[in-house]
Every structure is written in structure tokens, then in C-alpha cells.
Design an enzyme around this catalytic site. Structure first.
Site, PDB file in Angstrom:
ATOM      1  N   LYS A 194       0.808  -1.172  -0.063  1.00  0.00           N
ATOM      2  CA  LYS A 194       0.036   0.085  -0.047  1.00  0.00           C
ATOM      3  C   LYS A 194       0.942   1.423  -0.162  1.00  0.00           C
ATOM      4  O   LYS A 194       2.190   1.230   0.631  1.00  0.00           O
ATOM      5  CB  LYS A 194      -0.821   0.008   1.241  1.00  0.00           C
ATOM      6  CG  LYS A 194      -2.183   0.831   1.075  1.00  0.00           C
ATOM      7  CD  LYS A 194      -3.358   0.357   0.338  1.00  0.00           C
ATOM      8  CE  LYS A 194      -4.542   1.080   0.155  1.00  0.00           C
ATOM      9  NZ  LYS A 194      -5.609   0.212  -0.621  1.00  0.00           N
ATOM     10  N   GLY A 211     -24.406   3.828   2.249  1.00  0.00           N
ATOM     11  CA  GLY A 211     -23.323   4.479   1.307  1.00  0.00           C
ATOM     12  C   GLY A 211     -23.857   4.117  -0.198  1.00  0.00           C
ATOM     13  O   GLY A 211     -23.591   3.032  -0.575  1.00  0.00           O
ATOM     14  N   VAL A 212     -24.089   5.023  -1.114  1.00  0.00           N
ATOM     15  CA  VAL A 212     -24.580   4.880  -2.354  1.00  0.00           C
ATOM     16  C   VAL A 212     -23.618   5.506  -3.372  1.00  0.00           C
ATOM     17  O   VAL A 212     -24.153   6.084  -4.450  1.00  0.00           O
ATOM     18  CB  VAL A 212     -26.009   5.073  -2.642  1.00  0.00           C
ATOM     19  CG1 VAL A 212     -26.953   3.977  -1.895  1.00  0.00           C
ATOM     20  CG2 VAL A 212     -26.466   6.253  -2.376  1.00  0.00           C
ATOM     21  N   GLY A 213     -22.304   5.493  -3.234  1.00  0.00           N
ATOM     22  CA  GLY A 213     -21.188   5.739  -4.165  1.00  0.00           C
ATOM     23  C   GLY A 213     -21.006   4.841  -5.335  1.00  0.00           C
ATOM     24  O   GLY A 213     -22.050   4.299  -5.661  1.00  0.00           O
ATOM     25  N   VAL A 258     -19.553   1.820  -5.269  1.00  0.00           N
ATOM     26  CA  VAL A 258     -19.800   0.170  -5.049  1.00  0.00           C
ATOM     27  C   VAL A 258     -21.378   0.193  -4.384  1.00  0.00           C
ATOM     28  O   VAL A 258     -21.914  -0.547  -5.032  1.00  0.00           O
ATOM     29  CB  VAL A 258     -18.901  -0.126  -3.799  1.00  0.00           C
ATOM     30  CG1 VAL A 258     -19.265  -1.668  -3.541  1.00  0.00           C
ATOM     31  CG2 VAL A 258     -17.529  -0.253  -4.439  1.00  0.00           C
TER      32      VAL A 258
HETATM   33  P1  NAD Z   1     -17.659   6.252  -2.931  1.00  0.00           P
HETATM   34  O1  NAD Z   1     -16.728   7.727  -2.343  1.00  0.00           O
HETATM   35  O2  NAD Z   1     -17.640   6.409  -4.339  1.00  0.00           O
HETATM   36  O3  NAD Z   1     -18.940   6.214  -2.121  1.00  0.00           O
HETATM   37  C1  NAD Z   1     -18.977   6.067  -0.744  1.00  0.00           C
HETATM   38  C2  NAD Z   1     -20.113   6.749  -0.545  1.00  0.00           C
HETATM   39  O4  NAD Z   1     -20.416   6.753   1.078  1.00  0.00           O
HETATM   40  C3  NAD Z   1     -20.332   8.157  -0.788  1.00  0.00           C
HETATM   41  O5  NAD Z   1     -21.670   8.360  -1.418  1.00  0.00           O
HETATM   42  C4  NAD Z   1     -20.456   8.939   0.790  1.00  0.00           C
HETATM   43  O6  NAD Z   1     -21.295  10.085   0.795  1.00  0.00           O
HETATM   44  C5  NAD Z   1     -21.041   7.905   1.545  1.00  0.00           C
HETATM   45  N1  NAD Z   1     -20.732   8.083   2.926  1.00  0.00           N
HETATM   46  C6  NAD Z   1     -19.803   8.305   3.729  1.00  0.00           C
HETATM   47  N2  NAD Z   1     -19.989   8.177   4.988  1.00  0.00           N
HETATM   48  C7  NAD Z   1     -21.122   7.757   5.098  1.00  0.00           C
HETATM   49  C8  NAD Z   1     -21.788   7.338   6.493  1.00  0.00           C
HETATM   50  N3  NAD Z   1     -21.490   7.632   7.473  1.00  0.00           N
HETATM   51  N4  NAD Z   1     -23.181   6.778   6.092  1.00  0.00           N
HETATM   52  C9  NAD Z   1     -23.646   6.888   4.768  1.00  0.00           C
HETATM   53  N5  NAD Z   1     -23.135   6.970   3.690  1.00  0.00           N
HETATM   54  C10 NAD Z   1     -21.636   7.527   3.807  1.00  0.00           C
HETATM   55  O7  NAD Z   1     -16.536   5.346  -2.578  1.00  0.00           O
HETATM   56  P2  NAD Z   1     -16.735   3.705  -3.102  1.00  0.00           P
HETATM   57  O8  NAD Z   1     -15.729   3.491  -4.220  1.00  0.00           O
HETATM   58  O9  NAD Z   1     -18.042   3.389  -3.562  1.00  0.00           O
HETATM   59  O10 NAD Z   1     -16.233   2.690  -1.724  1.00  0.00           O
HETATM   60  C11 NAD Z   1     -17.076   2.573  -0.687  1.00  0.00           C
HETATM   61  C12 NAD Z   1     -16.388   1.830   0.193  1.00  0.00           C
HETATM   62  O11 NAD Z   1     -15.810   0.343  -0.521  1.00  0.00           O
HETATM   63  C13 NAD Z   1     -15.103   1.956   0.788  1.00  0.00           C
HETATM   64  O12 NAD Z   1     -15.078   1.450   2.120  1.00  0.00           O
HETATM   65  C14 NAD Z   1     -14.097   1.665  -0.086  1.00  0.00           C
HETATM   66  O13 NAD Z   1     -12.754   1.386   0.651  1.00  0.00           O
HETATM   67  C15 NAD Z   1     -14.622  -0.044  -0.267  1.00  0.00           C
HETATM   68  N6  NAD Z   1     -14.036  -0.404  -1.544  1.00  0.00           N
HETATM   69  C16 NAD Z   1     -14.307   0.139  -2.956  1.00  0.00           C
HETATM   70  C17 NAD Z   1     -13.695  -0.478  -3.858  1.00  0.00           C
HETATM   71  C18 NAD Z   1     -13.883   0.060  -5.322  1.00  0.00           C
HETATM   72  O14 NAD Z   1     -13.648  -0.566  -6.375  1.00  0.00           O
HETATM   73  N7  NAD Z   1     -14.340   1.365  -5.361  1.00  0.00           N
HETATM   74  C19 NAD Z   1     -13.061  -1.687  -3.893  1.00  0.00           C
HETATM   75  C20 NAD Z   1     -13.089  -2.288  -2.683  1.00  0.00           C
HETATM   76  C21 NAD Z   1     -13.535  -1.836  -1.540  1.00  0.00           C
END
Ligand code: NAD
Length: 348
Positions: A81, A182-184, A186
């Protein structure tokens, strides 16, 4: 400060590299946990830390997590990392990214970087001008690689369905109630896939507009971010932050399954024991959320097209089922079974 190898998060890391480039202001750490299975792969985080020790702790913990995740995904890579210590305004310059690219290059391929919090595709392109040991670059249609989010979402979707089969005996997500935190990238992708199969969805995001828009599109319900973990549902799917499963939040859960994409969901190893004691089926996070790393690793290795990525994503449910079966027979929690399996794979 104790010597590096006496820190609580030091786990016989093969190498911990500190970089500084006064000209650009870069300060970075690359932690290589294991190269037992291949070059140490894992993204770089760009973050402001209150002090350097916290950055080091993050690098040590996250690189170990990558060793486990990559091993359990069946990938021929180890775990590492990168962490770039940003200033409070998180100023990021092309010079800084170039210096980080040179730092990665200096490791001669022992570490392969990718995206993590605070880094985007354009940043990786900039790093890629200085080193070829980078993945998650833009790719042509049909090739492995690019944005890991959709692959992660697909893997989590398949894992959630496996959990539904395991705990509820249902072959489909139709009418199954899933609450997504969290609806980003993933969580949003997962919601769309589940909606396509007729699941009932409750969505929450600290960005309430984002949750409301998606809920409108998918005919889902929203709740306040503070209420999502206590929603009565079939599945709680954490797809936002880590360390959300604590003694208090686990005691308040009202769902038989926790399966989601967020990294490091358990605040402490004992929280895995707490879920187990309550009879809640848990999908170990680094097993269910490996889709993105599968996608970008195949890109780096030049080993695949989308069909290969998808074939590997379909192996995620089987891995979870193996863990749950072992947990049922050994009495160990799913989280500890996954760790034990991963450690064996990396020769520890
Ligand atoms: P992202 O930033 O696109 O989405 C995260 C969402 O969570 C955002 O909409 C944010 O506003 C929301 N959020 C933050 N704090 C919150 C809370 N307390 N309650 C509700 N919503 C909240 O991120 P992502 O890429 O979707 O990643 C989400 C998680 O998945 C992270 O933990 C990340 O480490 C993990 N992850 C992502 C990937 C990937 O390919 N993107 C791969 C493995 C793990």
C-alpha cells in the site's frame, strides 16, 4: 516512538519505504507486506494525517489487508500500500505525482500501485508517466482494467446473493430487503444490480441528495445515514466507511446478514466474534469486495479481457461458501477463518 518492528501493526512486513522529495513537497510511505505470491499490489491513498505515525499505521494495516485480499482472490500478487501525506488543504500537484511515480519505479516492480481514497484515474495516468508499475489506467472497451468500482459492485452483488442463499435459503434477491449504507461507486452499483433482480431496497448516504436521487430511480426507500445500521432488513450492506461494526452497532443490528463492499468493516477482531455470537452471517469484507482488485490486477498483468474478469468474479460466492462451511464446522468466526486461509496462502 518505538522501533518500526515493535509497532502494534507491524506484521513482519518485508519492507517499509519512506520517500521525501523536497522539490515537490512529496512525503510518502510504501509498505510492502508480502511478495510471497508476486509483486506487492495495492492502491495509494492521498490523505491528510494529523501526524506521520497515523500515516504509517494506515500503510502497515492496509498493506497487510491487501496481502489477504489478493491471496483470497486467487491473484498471483502480494500485498502493499502507498500513502501520500497531504497537507491540510490536500494540495496535489503534477510534480508531486511525478515524484511518487519515480518512488514507485525505484522499487523495481516489487510494488504495483493503483487507486485508493483521494486518488483518481488522472492521477494514475500522471504516475504512469514515471513508472509502468501502476494499474487502474484507462483501458479500451472489452479489456480488463479501468475504474474498479463496477467490478467491486458486481462481486459484492454475487456475494450478497450467496449470503441470501446461505442464511435465507433463497436463490434470488427478489423481495429480499437490503439496506445499503453509502451509495457511491460500489453501493450505488450494488443497488442497481439488486433492483434489477427485484430486491426491496433501503438506501442511506451522508449525501442525502445522492441517496434520494438513486431511490427515485430505483423506487427504493431512504433513511437518514444515522439510522441505516438499525434498519430492520434481511441484509445490511456497508458500502461506505470502515470500522462501522462495533460492540454497540452490532448489538443494535436487526438483520440476519451483514454483507457489503466497505473495507475494514470490523472495528476490532472481537467484533467478528460478536457477529458470530449473535448468529449473524458475515461476509468477510476483503473476500466479498475483491472485484475491483481482480479487475485492475488482470490489467497490470496484461492477462485478460472483461470475460476473464467476470469469470473470476463468479468465484467470489464459492469462496464465501467455503469460509462459512469451515466456520460452521470449526466454530471459528467467518472473519477468523478467512484470515487463517489467507495466512496459509501467503506462507505465514
Ligand atoms: P465512494 O466515495 O464512491 O462512495 C462512498 C459513499 O459513502 C459516498 O456517497 C459517501 O457520501 C457515503 N458515505 C460516507 N460516509 C457515510 C456514512 N457515514 N453513512 C452513509 N454514507 C456515507 O466510495 P466507493 O468507491 O463506493 O467505496 C465505498 C467503500 O468500498 C469504501 O470503504 C472503499 O474502501 C470500499 N471499496 C471500494 C472499492 C472500489 O472498487 N471502489 C473496492 C474495494 C473496497
Amino acid at each position: 516512538m518505538p522501533a518500526l518492528w515493535n509497532l502494534p501493526d507491524f506484521d513482519a512486513h518485508e519492507g517499509v519505504h519512506f520517500f521525501s522529495d523536497p522539490a515537490s513537497g512529496l512525503r510518502a510511505i510504501v509498505a510492502i507486506h508480502s511478495t510471497h505470491l508476486g509483486p506487492a499490489a495495492g492502491g495509494t491513498r492521498f490523505w491528510h494525517y494529523a501526524d506521520g505515525n497515523l500515516a504509517l499505521t494506515d500503510a502497515l494495516r492496509l498493506s497487510r489487508g491487501m496481502s489477504f485480499k489478493n491471496a483470497m482472490a486467487g491473484l498471483p500478487v502480494g500485498g502493499g500500500k502507498g500513502v501520500i501525506l497531504a497537507d491540510e488543504a490536500r494540495t496535489k500537484t503534477p510534480e508531486m505525482l511525478a515524484a511518487f511515480g519515480r518512488a514507485v519505479e525505484s522499487l523495481g516492480g516489487r510494488y504495483v500501485t493503483a487507486e485508493d481514497v483521494g486518488m483518481g484515474e488522472a492521477d494514475l495516468v500522471a504516475i504512469g508517466r514515471e513508472t509502468r508499475h501502476v494499474s487502474g489506467l484507462p483501458v479500451d472497451e472489452g479489456h480488463a482494467g479501468g475504474d474498479p468500482g463496477p467490478s467491486t459492485a458486481m462481486g459484492v452483488f454475487l456475494g450478497v446473493k450467496a449470503a441470501i442463499r446461505q442464511a435465507l435459503g433463497k436463490d434470488s434477491a427478489e423481495n429480499v430487503h437490503v439496506a445499503i449504507q453509502g451509495v457511491g461507486s460500489v453501493g450505488g452499483g450494488l443497488a442497481r444490480l439488486l433492483a434489477g433482480e427485484g430486491a426491496r431496497l433501503t438506501l442511506a448516504d451522508v449525501d442525502m441528495g445522492r441517496a434520494a436521487n438513486l431511490a427515485g430511480e430505483l423506487s427504493a426507500t431512504t433513511v437518514a445515514a444515522a439510522d441505516i445500521l438499525t434498519t430492520e432488513a434481511d441484509v445490511i450492506s456497508p458500502c461506505a466507511l470502515g470500522a462501522i461494526l462495533t460492540a454497540d452497532s452490532i448489538a443494535a443490528l436487526r438483520a440476519p446478514i451483514v454483507a457489503g463492499g466497505a473495507n475494514n468493516q470490523l472495528a476490532t477482531p472481537e467484533d467478528g466474534d460478536r457477529l458470530h455470537a449473535r448468529g449473524i452471517l458475515y461476509a468477510p469484507d476483503y473476500v466479498i469486495n475483491a472485484g475491483g482488485i481482480i479487475n485492475v490486477t488482470l490489467e497490470y498483468l496484461g492477462q485478460g479481457d472483461r470475460a476473464e474478469v467476470e469469470a473470476r468474479l463468479t468465484q467470489i460466492p464459492g469462496r464465501l461458501e467455503t469460509i462459512w462451511a469451515d466456520s460452521a464446522s470449526s466454530g471459528e468466526t467467518a472473519a477468523r477463518v478467512a484470515d487463517r486461509m489467507a495466512m496459509a496462502l501467503i506462507g505465514r
